[in-house]
Design a protein around this motif. Structure first.
Motif, PDB file in Angstrom:
ATOM      1  N   ALA A   4       0.820  -1.213   0.000  1.00 15.58           N
ATOM      2  CA  ALA A   4       0.000   0.000   0.000  1.00 15.58           C
ATOM      3  C   ALA A   4       0.852   1.260   0.000  1.00 15.58           C
ATOM      4  O   ALA A   4       0.455   2.291  -0.557  1.00 15.58           O
ATOM      5  CB  ALA A   4      -0.927   0.002   1.218  1.00 15.58           C
ATOM      6  N   ALA A   5       2.040   1.195   0.596  1.00 18.67           N
ATOM      7  CA  ALA A   5       2.917   2.368   0.655  1.00 18.67           C
ATOM      8  C   ALA A   5       3.382   2.801  -0.725  1.00 18.67           C
ATOM      9  O   ALA A   5       3.768   3.958  -0.919  1.00 18.67           O
ATOM     10  CB  ALA A   5       4.126   2.068   1.538  1.00 18.67           C
ATOM     11  N   LEU A   6       3.345   1.895  -1.707  1.00 22.27           N
ATOM     12  CA  LEU A   6       3.865   2.200  -3.041  1.00 22.27           C
ATOM     13  C   LEU A   6       2.786   2.675  -4.005  1.00 22.27           C
ATOM     14  O   LEU A   6       3.101   3.021  -5.148  1.00 22.27           O
ATOM     15  CB  LEU A   6       4.545   0.955  -3.638  1.00 22.27           C
ATOM     16  N   LEU A   7       1.529   2.691  -3.561  1.00 24.57           N
ATOM     17  CA  LEU A   7       0.409   3.001  -4.451  1.00 24.57           C
ATOM     18  C   LEU A   7      -0.176   4.368  -4.102  1.00 24.57           C
ATOM     19  O   LEU A   7       0.365   5.085  -3.269  1.00 24.57           O
ATOM     20  CB  LEU A   7      -0.631   1.884  -4.350  1.00 24.57           C
ATOM     21  N   ASP A   8      -1.260   4.727  -4.755  1.00 21.04           N
ATOM     22  CA  ASP A   8      -1.878   6.032  -4.508  1.00 21.04           C
ATOM     23  C   ASP A   8      -2.766   5.943  -3.279  1.00 21.04           C
ATOM     24  O   ASP A   8      -3.857   5.370  -3.319  1.00 21.04           O
ATOM     25  CB  ASP A   8      -2.702   6.467  -5.722  1.00 21.04           C
ATOM     26  N   GLY A  57      -8.682   4.628 -10.348  1.00 18.27           N
ATOM     27  CA  GLY A  57      -7.852   4.355  -9.182  1.00 18.27           C
ATOM     28  C   GLY A  57      -6.669   3.468  -9.517  1.00 18.27           C
ATOM     29  O   GLY A  57      -5.555   3.667  -9.015  1.00 18.27           O
ATOM     30  N   LEU A  58      -6.870   2.485 -10.379  1.00 18.04           N
ATOM     31  CA  LEU A  58      -5.774   1.605 -10.794  1.00 18.04           C
ATOM     32  C   LEU A  58      -4.722   2.386 -11.575  1.00 18.04           C
ATOM     33  O   LEU A  58      -3.513   2.167 -11.411  1.00 18.04           O
ATOM     34  CB  LEU A  58      -6.327   0.448 -11.625  1.00 18.04           C
ATOM     35  N   ARG A  59      -5.171   3.303 -12.426  1.00 21.13           N
ATOM     36  CA  ARG A  59      -4.204   4.137 -13.163  1.00 21.13           C
ATOM     37  C   ARG A  59      -3.389   5.007 -12.213  1.00 21.13           C
ATOM     38  O   ARG A  59      -2.167   5.134 -12.362  1.00 21.13           O
ATOM     39  CB  ARG A  59      -4.939   5.005 -14.191  1.00 21.13           C
ATOM     40  N   SER A  60      -4.065   5.618 -11.235  1.00 25.67           N
ATOM     41  CA  SER A  60      -3.351   6.466 -10.278  1.00 25.67           C
ATOM     42  C   SER A  60      -2.369   5.651  -9.445  1.00 25.67           C
ATOM     43  O   SER A  60      -1.257   6.112  -9.156  1.00 25.67           O
ATOM     44  CB  SER A  60      -4.347   7.183  -9.365  1.00 25.67           C
ATOM     45  N   CYS A  61      -2.766   4.442  -9.068  1.00 22.13           N
ATOM     46  CA  CYS A  61      -1.868   3.583  -8.296  1.00 22.13           C
ATOM     47  C   CYS A  61      -0.654   3.184  -9.127  1.00 22.13           C
ATOM     48  O   CYS A  61       0.478   3.124  -8.616  1.00 22.13           O
ATOM     49  CB  CYS A  61      -2.615   2.342  -7.817  1.00 22.13           C
ATOM     50  N   ALA A 117       0.666   4.937 -11.567  1.00 22.30           N
ATOM     51  CA  ALA A 117       1.524   6.119 -11.684  1.00 22.30           C
ATOM     52  C   ALA A 117       2.341   6.330 -10.415  1.00 22.30           C
ATOM     53  O   ALA A 117       3.533   6.676 -10.478  1.00 22.30           O
ATOM     54  CB  ALA A 117       0.662   7.351 -11.976  1.00 22.30           C
ATOM     55  N   ALA A 118       1.708   6.119  -9.249  1.00 24.99           N
ATOM     56  CA  ALA A 118       2.443   6.263  -7.989  1.00 24.99           C
ATOM     57  C   ALA A 118       3.548   5.221  -7.892  1.00 24.99           C
ATOM     58  O   ALA A 118       4.682   5.526  -7.488  1.00 24.99           O
ATOM     59  CB  ALA A 118       1.479   6.130  -6.813  1.00 24.99           C
ATOM     60  N   LEU A 119       3.246   3.982  -8.260  1.00 25.82           N
ATOM     61  CA  LEU A 119       4.249   2.915  -8.224  1.00 25.82           C
ATOM     62  C   LEU A 119       5.395   3.221  -9.166  1.00 25.82           C
ATOM     63  O   LEU A 119       6.570   3.012  -8.839  1.00 25.82           O
ATOM     64  CB  LEU A 119       3.594   1.589  -8.593  1.00 25.82           C
ATOM     65  N   ALA A 153      -1.798   0.155 -18.049  1.00 28.07           N
ATOM     66  CA  ALA A 153      -2.187   1.519 -17.674  1.00 28.07           C
ATOM     67  C   ALA A 153      -2.302   2.410 -18.908  1.00 28.07           C
ATOM     68  O   ALA A 153      -3.225   3.229 -19.021  1.00 28.07           O
ATOM     69  CB  ALA A 153      -1.174   2.104 -16.693  1.00 28.07           C
ATOM     70  N   ALA A 154      -1.373   2.247 -19.835  1.00 24.89           N
ATOM     71  CA  ALA A 154      -1.421   3.045 -21.061  1.00 24.89           C
ATOM     72  C   ALA A 154      -2.645   2.685 -21.895  1.00 24.89           C
ATOM     73  O   ALA A 154      -3.330   3.563 -22.441  1.00 24.89           O
ATOM     74  CB  ALA A 154      -0.140   2.832 -21.870  1.00 24.89           C
ATOM     75  N   ASP A 155      -2.932   1.378 -22.004  1.00 27.07           N
ATOM     76  CA  ASP A 155      -4.140   0.956 -22.715  1.00 27.07           C
ATOM     77  C   ASP A 155      -5.382   1.564 -22.072  1.00 27.07           C
ATOM     78  O   ASP A 155      -6.321   1.983 -22.767  1.00 27.07           O
ATOM     79  CB  ASP A 155      -4.262  -0.570 -22.694  1.00 27.07           C
ATOM     80  N   SER A 156      -5.395   1.598 -20.741  1.00 28.35           N
ATOM     81  CA  SER A 156      -6.545   2.136 -20.024  1.00 28.35           C
ATOM     82  C   SER A 156      -6.732   3.627 -20.313  1.00 28.35           C
ATOM     83  O   SER A 156      -7.858   4.103 -20.461  1.00 28.35           O
ATOM     84  CB  SER A 156      -6.365   1.903 -18.520  1.00 28.35           C
ATOM     85  N   LEU A 157      -5.635   4.365 -20.400  1.00 32.12           N
ATOM     86  CA  LEU A 157      -5.724   5.778 -20.763  1.00 32.12           C
ATOM     87  C   LEU A 157      -6.324   5.934 -22.152  1.00 32.12           C
ATOM     88  O   LEU A 157      -7.166   6.810 -22.394  1.00 32.12           O
ATOM     89  CB  LEU A 157      -4.338   6.426 -20.715  1.00 32.12           C
ATOM     90  N   ASP A 158      -5.894   5.077 -23.091  1.00 34.21           N
ATOM     91  CA  ASP A 158      -6.448   5.117 -24.448  1.00 34.21           C
ATOM     92  C   ASP A 158      -7.944   4.815 -24.429  1.00 34.21           C
ATOM     93  O   ASP A 158      -8.744   5.527 -25.046  1.00 34.21           O
ATOM     94  CB  ASP A 158      -5.736   4.098 -25.348  1.00 34.21           C
TER      95      ASP A 158
END
Length: 750
Positions: free
Chosen positions: A316-320, A422-426, A428-430, A450-455
């Motif tokens: 959890a410390a490595l995520l958003d 939330g998964l995208r933000s996590c 990016a934080a990682l 994550a990139a596919d999800s942004l698309d």
């Protein structure tokens, strides 16, 4: 019955007896049933303090039409624990800004002072755009039919125009540049921003510092958390005097006490011993929060002897920390069970839930169960402390676990809104913390997901940035010719096209072509496909002199290698026809479209989507060539086929209907054009909203038709409204605005 009311600052905060609605209920007309809310407002912590004496008076400061920012009070005195110092200042960022903002938001909501409540974790531009898109859908009931950037711009315009009272909370804004062009404003709205640093607050926004508790508030907080066992309150005053007035420290201390058999006296003694151990002689003692979290951590290990709580906290410390989908932390990777181990995997998920409950019990994180999936939240300051405490070899182990856990929890394909954002933000934080660790065996699949999800979400700008980062890193780590680098370049080029950055797309497609031609040879299918995409990008960039020879060469090669009626050959012919039309070579475009249409009807059928697209291209070519009757016939067929295949309410059907209206105008069938344009305008407004450029252009065409029919009053009213709306979304000297002003002048005043 009515909820009880308590004050926040000197404003009102209602403690609800039932959970708030999670989204809009559909009204009979298909739109939202007001009031509605979007985003996840954090739950108020146990023992939440209303801070009547030290919190800013948000109710007084944040009247409709105003914006304020809550920031840590850097001048706050940490109390008897010693001077602030850099470490203390970091811990003092946790002053309860988000909690105060949540209490204020809920107070307005339950007082029925809002029609729209929007909560956004503003940690990145992608997060803001996603939040705006979700809020736009919530407020209007419309599905997203264009890019997130377009939808977000419409939402900002909607906020500026609506009379419905609204509140937008931008929680933990990291960089004001993430809101360039996206700052909400409007006479009916309030904007509340929380920031860890006052430097991130835009110029001109009122800043309200939030510091530490005073002694009465601190004691009230501790006593409120220890309601279940009053005997544990023994020594509460002495505990507050020793720990000081830090909200985070008092929250963690009272959580450990409440979840154990110890009293405040016992905890104070334990705290003093631990602080002495952590104090570097002759340095000043560390801030209280730097001590209490270690006690909470030790208590979690006692309650979770299998070590799972410690492991999940490290992940959890490595995520958003603003919102980790709970499914990530109970995934097979996170809990240590193989995904295909049946009953053991289920046992692992249950163990994960138990470990999360332990961490919540000792005050290290919170689990909000009202969302689907549940959201885990953890203080960014605590996350930073945990990361600093992890040795490098531990990070080497935890980073791939966190990445695998994200990937396992990611639905395929994305579901709209949560949890993908939330998964995208996590991710990016990682990515920020991981460094090279996600590239040990090439690009970790979670970065591609994550990139596919942004698309998929239409986040075109952030998608370009993400793919560009992957290209740069892949070149450095793996080399220019590595398959992962080539894949990232391909997707970057496509992302540039989707974002309307055709010139950049041309550059990347050309670079990709050069690489592939060397590796595969000029006649390889992948090379021909890349040349086709390069030609498409050149057309989009307006470089028709370059595009047409490229596309002619691609068509020749496709027909030689695959045959004239192969799907790739037909696609190349469509691209060439579009280039001819754009270059004004209309007869060439018509000839190529006719040949392609005949081939598609033979091989794919007359109702195949690609056949309909080719027929629409032919209709556009007829219209541009002045062959209005042929255009009407072709557009009628396209509209009928689109309605049959996609339904009358689909955006492609609406666009075909709009083209039919233009064809009717050319043939002088103004009444028919009026009927079709009125339907197209209504459909555009329903699908894209009244502020979308396509909607506004359809309104402009309808105004022209009204004028030709002598309906000058209707034309005048529609033109005035349309020009006003166009001025908000187009440059002031856009040709369409100029043309409509001239038409309005020709009609004259009433």
């Amino acid at each position: 019955g009515m909820a009880g009311v308590v004050t926040v600052g000197s404003g009102q905060h209602a403690r609800p007896s039932v959970p708030p609605p999670r989204g809009p209920a559909a009204s009979a007309g298909g739109g939202p049933s007001w009031p509605v809310r979007s985003g996840t407002v954090p739950s108020l912590a146990g023992g939440f303090s209303d801070r009547l004496e030290t919190a800013p008076d948000l109710a007084a400061a944040l009247a409709p039409g105003f914006a304020v920012a809550l920031v840590p009070d850097r001048a706050a005195d940490p109390g008897p624990a010693g001077g602030p110092g850099p470490a203390a200042q970091d811990w003092l960022r946790s002053t309860g800004k988000s909690q105060l903002a949540a209490a204020y938001a809920e107070s307005l909501w339950y007082a029925r002072e809002l029609d729209l409540l929007v909560w956004i974790s503003a940690t990145s531009r992608a997060a803001v755009l996603s939040g705006y898109a979700e809020a736009m859908a919530t407020a209007t009931g419309r599905d997203q039919a264009s890019s997130c950037e377009s939808v977000a711009a419409q939402f900002v315009t909607w906020l500026s125009e609506t009379r419905r009272p609204w509140l937008v909370v931008l929680d933990d804004l990291a960089d004001p540049a993430d809101l360039d062009g996206l700052w909400p404003a409007g006479p009916a709205g309030r904007i509340l921003v929380t920031c860890a640093d006052a430097a991130a607050v835009p110029d001109g926004m009122r800043v309200l510092p939030l510091g530490l508790y005073n002694s009465r508030e601190a004691l009230s907080h501790v006593m409120g958390r220890l309601i279940a066992n009053p005997g544990q309150r023994l020594g509460a005053i002495d505990l507050v005097s020793v720990i000081g007035l830090e909200p985070a420290a008092l929250t963690q201390a009272s959580a450990v006490i409440a979840g154990s058999s110890m009293s405040c006296d016992h905890y104070r003694d334990y705290f003093n011993r631990r602080r002495a151990q952590l104090t570097d002689s002759p340095g000043a003692p560390p801030p209280a929060s730097a001590v209490t979290w270690t006690i909470s951590f030790e208590r979690a290990n006692q309650l979770s002897p299998d070590g799972l709580a410690q492991s999940l906290l490290a992940v959890a410390a490595l995520l958003d920390g603003h919102g980790i989908p709970g499914t990530v932390l109970i995934s097979p990777a996170a809990v240590g069970y193989p995904a295909d181990s049946g009953g053991e995997a289920q046992a692992g998920r249950e163990s994960g839930r138990t470990a999360l409950a332990v961490l919540e019990r000792v005050g290290l994180l919170t689990v909000a169960p009202v969302t689907a999936p549940p959201v885990v939240q953890i203080s960014p300051v605590l996350q930073a402390a945990l990361c600093a405490a992890m040795p490098e070899d531990m990070l080497d182990q935890v980073v791939p676990v966190a990445a695998d856990a994200l990937l396992q929890a990611w639905p395929e394909p994305d579901m709209p809104g949560w949890p993908a954002s939330g998964l995208r933000s996590c991710t990016a934080a990682l990515q920020q913390i991981a460094g090279d660790r996600l590239w040990a065996d090439g690009c970790h699949p979670v970065l591609l997901r994550a990139a596919d999800s942004l698309d998929e979400a239409g986040l075109t700008g952030p998608a370009v940035d993400h793919w560009h980062d992957l290209v740069t890193t892949s070149e450095q780590r793996l080399g220019a010719g590595h398959p992962h680098t080539i894949l990232a370049e391909q997707r970057l080029a496509e992302a540039c096209l989707a974002a309307g950055r055709a010139d950049d797309a041309v550059t990347w497609f050309q670079r990709l072509l050069d690489t592939k031609a060397v590796e595969l040879g000029p006649d390889h299918q992948d090379v021909i496909g890349t040349r086709l995409r390069l030609g498409h990008a050149l057309v989009a960039a307006g470089e028709l002199d370059r595009a047409i020879p490229v596309l002619e060469g691609v068509l020749y090669d496709c027909e030689q290698v695959r045959g004239p009626e192969d799907a790739d050959s037909l696609g190349a012919r469509d691209e060439l026809a579009a280039a001819y039309l754009a270059a004004g070579r209309r007869s060439d475009a018509i000839a190529v479209y006719r040949r392609t249409l005949a081939g598609r009807e033979r091989t794919q059928g007359s109702r195949h989507p690609e056949t309909m697209t080719t027929r629409q291209g032919l209709a556009e070519s007829y219209l541009a060539s002045g062959m209005a009757k042929e255009a009407v016939s072709a557009y009628k067929r396209v509209v009928a086929d689109r309605e049959r295949a996609l339904g009358p309410d689909h955006l492609d059907t609406t666009r075909a209907r709009y083209g039919l209206g233009a064809a009717y105008q050319r043939t002088g069938k103004t009444v028919a054009a009026e009927r079709v344009y009125e339907q197209a305008r209504a459909d555009f407004e329903r699908l894209l909203g009244p502020r979308h450029p396509d909607t506004l252009r359809s309104r402009a065409e309808l105004a022209r038709v009204y004028s030709r029919l002598g309906r000058y009053g209707d034309a005048r009213a529609l033109l005035r409204d349309t020009v006003g709306r166009l001025q908000r979304v187009l440059p002031p000297h856009d040709p369409l605005i100029t043309e409509l002003r001239e038409l309005l002048a020709d009609i004259g005043d009433e």
